[in-house]
Design a protein around this motif. Structure first.
Motif, PDB file in Angstrom:
ATOM      1  N   PHE A  22      -4.381  30.901  -2.398  1.00 28.86           N
ATOM      2  CA  PHE A  22      -3.790  29.579  -2.533  1.00 28.86           C
ATOM      3  C   PHE A  22      -2.405  29.477  -1.914  1.00 28.86           C
ATOM      4  O   PHE A  22      -1.660  30.439  -1.915  1.00 28.86           O
ATOM      5  CB  PHE A  22      -3.721  29.189  -4.017  1.00 28.86           C
ATOM      6  N   CYS A  23      -2.088  28.298  -1.371  1.00 27.05           N
ATOM      7  CA  CYS A  23      -0.735  28.060  -0.895  1.00 27.05           C
ATOM      8  C   CYS A  23       0.131  27.717  -2.106  1.00 27.05           C
ATOM      9  O   CYS A  23      -0.372  27.604  -3.213  1.00 27.05           O
ATOM     10  CB  CYS A  23      -0.699  26.946   0.142  1.00 27.05           C
ATOM     11  N   GLU A  24       1.432  27.525  -1.872  1.00 28.40           N
ATOM     12  CA  GLU A  24       2.311  27.309  -3.025  1.00 28.40           C
ATOM     13  C   GLU A  24       2.097  25.953  -3.694  1.00 28.40           C
ATOM     14  O   GLU A  24       2.558  25.726  -4.806  1.00 28.40           O
ATOM     15  CB  GLU A  24       3.769  27.511  -2.607  1.00 28.40           C
ATOM     16  N   MET A  25       1.391  25.047  -3.013  1.00 29.77           N
ATOM     17  CA  MET A  25       1.074  23.751  -3.621  1.00 29.77           C
ATOM     18  C   MET A  25      -0.204  23.876  -4.458  1.00 29.77           C
ATOM     19  O   MET A  25      -0.665  22.905  -5.042  1.00 29.77           O
ATOM     20  CB  MET A  25       0.857  22.680  -2.545  1.00 29.77           C
ATOM     21  N   GLY A  26      -0.820  25.064  -4.424  1.00 36.36           N
ATOM     22  CA  GLY A  26      -2.028  25.264  -5.220  1.00 36.36           C
ATOM     23  C   GLY A  26      -3.314  24.925  -4.473  1.00 36.36           C
ATOM     24  O   GLY A  26      -4.387  24.873  -5.075  1.00 36.36           O
ATOM     25  N   ASN A  27      -3.213  24.688  -3.163  1.00 40.10           N
ATOM     26  CA  ASN A  27      -4.424  24.390  -2.390  1.00 40.10           C
ATOM     27  C   ASN A  27      -5.026  25.659  -1.810  1.00 40.10           C
ATOM     28  O   ASN A  27      -4.307  26.582  -1.450  1.00 40.10           O
ATOM     29  CB  ASN A  27      -4.084  23.430  -1.251  1.00 40.10           C
ATOM     30  N   GLN A  28      -6.345  25.667  -1.702  1.00 36.67           N
ATOM     31  CA  GLN A  28      -7.028  26.863  -1.207  1.00 36.67           C
ATOM     32  C   GLN A  28      -6.759  27.065   0.290  1.00 36.67           C
ATOM     33  O   GLN A  28      -6.851  26.121   1.076  1.00 36.67           O
ATOM     34  CB  GLN A  28      -8.524  26.728  -1.439  1.00 36.67           C
TER      35      GLN A  28
ATOM     36  N   ARG B 251      -4.336  29.423   7.032  1.00 34.00           N
ATOM     37  CA  ARG B 251      -3.538  28.184   7.081  1.00 34.00           C
ATOM     38  C   ARG B 251      -3.957  27.300   5.920  1.00 34.00           C
ATOM     39  O   ARG B 251      -4.991  27.552   5.300  1.00 34.00           O
ATOM     40  CB  ARG B 251      -3.772  27.441   8.411  1.00 34.00           C
ATOM     41  N   CYS B 252      -3.162  26.314   5.630  1.00 35.10           N
ATOM     42  CA  CYS B 252      -3.512  25.370   4.578  1.00 35.10           C
ATOM     43  C   CYS B 252      -3.749  24.008   5.214  1.00 35.10           C
ATOM     44  O   CYS B 252      -2.987  23.579   6.075  1.00 35.10           O
ATOM     45  CB  CYS B 252      -2.390  25.281   3.554  1.00 35.10           C
ATOM     46  N   ASN B 253      -4.824  23.347   4.821  1.00 30.42           N
ATOM     47  CA  ASN B 253      -5.137  22.039   5.386  1.00 30.42           C
ATOM     48  C   ASN B 253      -4.283  20.925   4.801  1.00 30.42           C
ATOM     49  O   ASN B 253      -4.195  19.850   5.361  1.00 30.42           O
ATOM     50  CB  ASN B 253      -6.613  21.706   5.137  1.00 30.42           C
ATOM     51  N   CYS B 254      -3.656  21.208   3.654  1.00 30.98           N
ATOM     52  CA  CYS B 254      -2.942  20.132   2.953  1.00 30.98           C
ATOM     53  C   CYS B 254      -1.450  20.100   3.241  1.00 30.98           C
ATOM     54  O   CYS B 254      -0.834  19.056   3.195  1.00 30.98           O
ATOM     55  CB  CYS B 254      -3.146  20.273   1.452  1.00 30.98           C
ATOM     56  N   CYS B 255      -0.867  21.277   3.502  1.00 35.67           N
ATOM     57  CA  CYS B 255       0.571  21.284   3.808  1.00 35.67           C
ATOM     58  C   CYS B 255       0.762  22.005   5.143  1.00 35.67           C
ATOM     59  O   CYS B 255      -0.188  22.348   5.819  1.00 35.67           O
ATOM     60  CB  CYS B 255       1.348  21.961   2.684  1.00 35.67           C
ATOM     61  N   THR B 256       2.002  22.250   5.517  1.00 35.98           N
ATOM     62  CA  THR B 256       2.247  22.843   6.835  1.00 35.98           C
ATOM     63  C   THR B 256       2.187  24.366   6.809  1.00 35.98           C
ATOM     64  O   THR B 256       2.414  25.015   7.828  1.00 35.98           O
ATOM     65  CB  THR B 256       3.639  22.423   7.341  1.00 35.98           C
ATOM     66  N   THR B 257       1.905  24.956   5.643  1.00 38.53           N
ATOM     67  CA  THR B 257       1.891  26.408   5.536  1.00 38.53           C
ATOM     68  C   THR B 257       0.819  27.016   6.443  1.00 38.53           C
ATOM     69  O   THR B 257      -0.339  26.609   6.377  1.00 38.53           O
ATOM     70  CB  THR B 257       1.581  26.838   4.076  1.00 38.53           C
ATOM     71  N   ALA B 258       1.212  27.961   7.289  1.00 39.68           N
ATOM     72  CA  ALA B 258       0.247  28.658   8.141  1.00 39.68           C
ATOM     73  C   ALA B 258       0.830  29.984   8.581  1.00 39.68           C
ATOM     74  O   ALA B 258       2.050  30.158   8.589  1.00 39.68           O
ATOM     75  CB  ALA B 258      -0.094  27.819   9.363  1.00 39.68           C
TER      76      ALA B 258
END
Ligand SMILES: [Zn+2]
Length: 464
Positions: free
Chosen positions: A217-223, A238-245
């Protein structure tokens, strides 16, 4: 006054080490530190301050010893004078022992020499000792589930590492594996230099998702989504919901060829590219090699020299070490957590299904092995069920291990807690020229080494 006390502490620690060595007793890697540490409380801190070239720490669940060993080769070639704990004693007393074993009889270091502390540090111990070590370069390899009874969940270690990096008193540099989302996150908390490493090879991706995934999970809790997955939860994420990659790594391994007994790859550092060939199999060896390369690069070692040194490395004790007895090879593979176990299994799988595997699987439950052995259920032993395996189970938890293998579709020929008996019974079934693979937890690995090195001189140690 304190300096004198430190010297006395070191001299007594050194003496303890020498007595143990003379009497051929174990413990020379921990007891001197214990003795010195009792005499002077802030010893680790003041000793680390004395290192004019600073301290380098290597930490993570898997690969600490191999990475430190690779760095040994590189830093030796680069002319560094350093103190190191290569024997794998990676708690505070092991670090102090390394210092104590390296001083002269007056407790001092030879003058006018550059000095560096190169330490592999247990991942939980790092948070406890970070302020004392004040590393110039701190290298973070990975975090997998490991010995839960000692460490708690991966998440708790991740937050301790974050606090530690955020709260450090000197800028320094961190070296991080960007393929591990948990480790990659550390750069957010770092104001000093960050050197990144990772694998860049899409041909290598695994198609099956193994059941070990520790960072989803990213820090926003998204897979997290993976474009490429190399091992466990390491890959291009990468995360589809935030810019984390995952960012592009500065030091990478490309064009990887994994063979049964070796691995070949291109080491790429910025615009430089080198062919590397290491006589140890397994993708994790490549991770360890690029971690060592990135750490040496952070220390200012020239890339030509890093590449040249990596082409000379040899396996450290119990890490794919090969012994020969009665013309039979015995390869010891240290295994201590699910991810490492999966990679070990991939190494012993032969190229063809018609080739049999002779396997001695040893599970001990000492403190250094992890008293909770439930982790064997998180490893993918089922990968071996299609193969012809002659299996012997041994160790203090031989029958628990046998049950786990049975559930994976493999029934042992022999289950016996006595490691020496099991070793010889396992070898009985092998013809000259054949090989026995030994999968062993930490204390079991030490026992097998000691049986093989002390038996009547027929055994020839052939570290690869
Ligand atoms: Zn996100």
């Amino acid at each position: 006054m304190n300096a004198l006390k430190d010297r006395i502490a070191l001299v007594l620690g050194r003496l303890t080490g020498q007595i143990l060595h003379l009497r051929r007793k174990d413990g020379a890697t921990a007891l001197p530190g214990l003795v010195s540490g009792l005499i002077s409380k802030n010893l680790l801190s003041s000793l680390s301050k004395n290192m004019t070239d600073g301290v380098v720490t290597i930490s993570g669940t898997n690969g600490k010893t191999t990475t430190t060993n690779f760095l040994n080769f590189i830093l030796n070639n680069a002319g560094f004078m350093f103190v190191t704990n290569t024997a794998g004693s990676n708690l505070e007393r092991g670090l102090i022992s390394a210092y104590a074993n390296s001083v002269n009889f007056l407790g001092g270091y030879p003058k006018n020499k550059q000095r560096l502390g190169l330490f592999e540090v247990d991942e939980a111990e790092l948070a406890r000792t970070f302020d004392q070590l004040r590393p110039r370069v701190a290298t973070f390899l990975n975090l997998f589930r490991d010995q839960l009874d000692r460490y708690g969940e991966v998440d708790s270690l991740v937050s301790r590492w974050q606090e530690m990096v955020k709260g450090r008193s000197e800028p320094g540099c961190i070296v991080i594996n960007v393929d591990d989302p948990n480790v990659c996150k550390l750069q957010k908390y770092m104001s000093g230099d960050v050197i990144t490493f990772g694998i860049e090879d899409e041909n290598l991706k695994i198609t099956e998702l193994y059941n070990v995934k520790d960072a989803r999970f990213c820090e926003m809790g998204n897979q997290l989504q993976y474009d490429v997955l190399y091992m466990s939860h390491l890959g291009k994420w990468r995360c589809n919901c935030c810019t984390t990659a995952r960012p592009d790594p500065m030091v990478s391994a490309q064009n990887i060829i994994l063979k049964n007994d070796s691995c070949i790859f291109d080491l790429v550092v910025k615009e430089f590219r080198y062919k590397i060939s290491i006589d140890m199999p397994g993708l994790y060896v490549i991770y360890d090699a690029i971690a060592a390369a990135a750490t040496a690069y952070a220390l200012g070692v020239k890339t030509d020299l890093i590449a040249e040194s990596l082409n000379q490395v040899k396996a450290p004790h119990g890490r794919q070490e090969i012994f020969v007895a009665d013309q039979k090879e015995i390869r010891i593979l240290l295994t201590k957590n699910p991810t490492g176990f999966n990679e070990t299994i991939k190494i012993i799988i032969p190229d063809s299904k018609s080739v049999g595997i002779n396997l001695l699987a040893i599970l001990n439950d000492g403190i250094q092995d992890g008293e909770d052995v439930s982790w064997i259920y998180d490893a993918d032993l089922e990968m071996l069920k299609k193969y012809n395996v002659d299996l012997v189970c041994s160790g203090t938890r031989a029958s628990d291990f046998a049950l786990r293998w049975h559930l994976a579709g493999l029934d042992p020929r022999l289950v016996c807690s006595d490691i020496e008996v099991s070793l010889y019974k396992a070898l009985d079934n092998i013809s000259p020229g054949g090989r026995l693979e030994v999968i062993a937890t930490y204390t079991a690995m030490l026992q097998v080494r000691s049986i093989l090195t002390s038996s009547s001189g027929e055994v020839e140690n052939e570290i690869l």
